[in-house]
Enzyme design. Sequence first.
Site: not given
Length: 518
Positions: A458, A343
């Site tokens: 994630h 991310c």
Amino acid sequence: MNNTVTTSITPALMLQGTSSNAGKSVLTAALCRILLQDGFSVAPFKAQNMALNSFVTPNGEEIGRAQAVQAAACRLEPDVRMNPVLLKPSSDTGSQVIVLGKPVANMRVKEYMNYKATAFRHVQTAYDSIAAEHDVMVLEGAGSPAEINLKAHDIVNMQMARYARAKVLLVGDIDRGGVFASLVGTMELLDTWEKDLVAGFILNRFRGDVTLLDSALEFTTNRTNKPFFGVVPYLMQLGLPEEDSVTFKEAIGRQLPLRDDALDIVLLDLPHIANFTDVDAFSIEPDVALRVVNSIEQIGNPDCIIIPGSKNTPGDLLWLHKSGLGGAVKNFAEAGGVVTGICGGFQMLGDTVSDPASIEYVEQASSTKDTSIHATQQGLGLLPLRTVMGEEKVLTRVAGTHVPTGNTVTGYEIHHGVTEAAGAQKIQSAITREDGTIIGYGLADSHSFQSVWGTYLHGVFDNDEFRRAFLNDLRIRKGLSPLQGVQASFSIDPALDRLAHTVREALDMKKVYEVLGL
């Protein structure tokens, strides 16, 4: 603020603490699983959570990771009503405020104080709705109910307990010392109506012979007129995601003992690190030692460096450059080392990160008065990528493919940025969604994994086959033989059963049921 009491008659128990990191989240999960095992329909609830570890519900809404774990303890899908208000700090004085799973605004402390009455109305509506669907509710407080500077604006501790008609168990962490003073002091600072809501105490994280506590327990009960519901032992290697960063921060700089064939994986501790639970699955692997570092001196010579997510990518990117860690990571990669970004860490691997709409950078710049923080920050330059922060936040559950190996991966996306390749001839797709959307890139490499790669996904390492393939690639690069087959299964359900068993043995559950009226 509306202090009325809910009309709901759903029995409710609430765990509050003498401090942050007293173990409320874990004990809430334990009691949820115990009640489920005993045949009750149960749901967790936390009115307001301040955390950078978050999760995406099936409906694309963002809640605290702890409430997702507690939902799993109830064998429920995560529901935004379980955590209607989530605060994600972006600086020392400001947070992104997320209400019912969606961002509302970035607010400074005083702005949020003015907004709290509105937030509490959302909290009440969410609680009434979810409580009506279950036999019993288990609520979690935040921090301490005795923070006298915060009590007037409370929406998560005693005010929530009163609204839900919940009986409160006050949790103290004996492992940190001073627990009896903390329990007595907390009771002394509560108003009479707040004391009346407290049913008793739980001592958490005790090591040793419980009988040695008898005199202290008796004294505390006599002083406060509140009984103890039990003493929970210190639980090693729970196998559950950490909700609070306190335990995580304690691991910084700690050198773990390495077996001869162990892989040394380093995680960078960013100032605004988010979703550090992405690396939890490595803790169960037999051939991995995970280290958390925040200085050049601590890096050593690892087999892989992971740059995690961040709630303030421009600010943390600047910190990497100023601390020298950015240069160290770049040198490591250019020497053939493996670097992975998740991310915000993925965004940092690129050439630039731009924030023209001031989604993240302006809060950090204004709070620190640091004129070196600009709307466009230079990245680490390890991948030819450009990221632009957008006002729309991507919140979605994902099933996809790791392109080089064909492994199926699942997880979730939480980000504002849009990342595009600026030099496609140098890189290739790393991870794609089912619809073909690219959510990760890496350098072209002869290995099964690129030497430098990153993704928005994630939870990517929670996938057992993918994680073992990644680790085996590191082993081959190190000159070690790959381990055949999945070595460890990352599932929190067995861990929740083990937790529930231990807590059931430690607590007087008959007394708990009496308090609940069940």
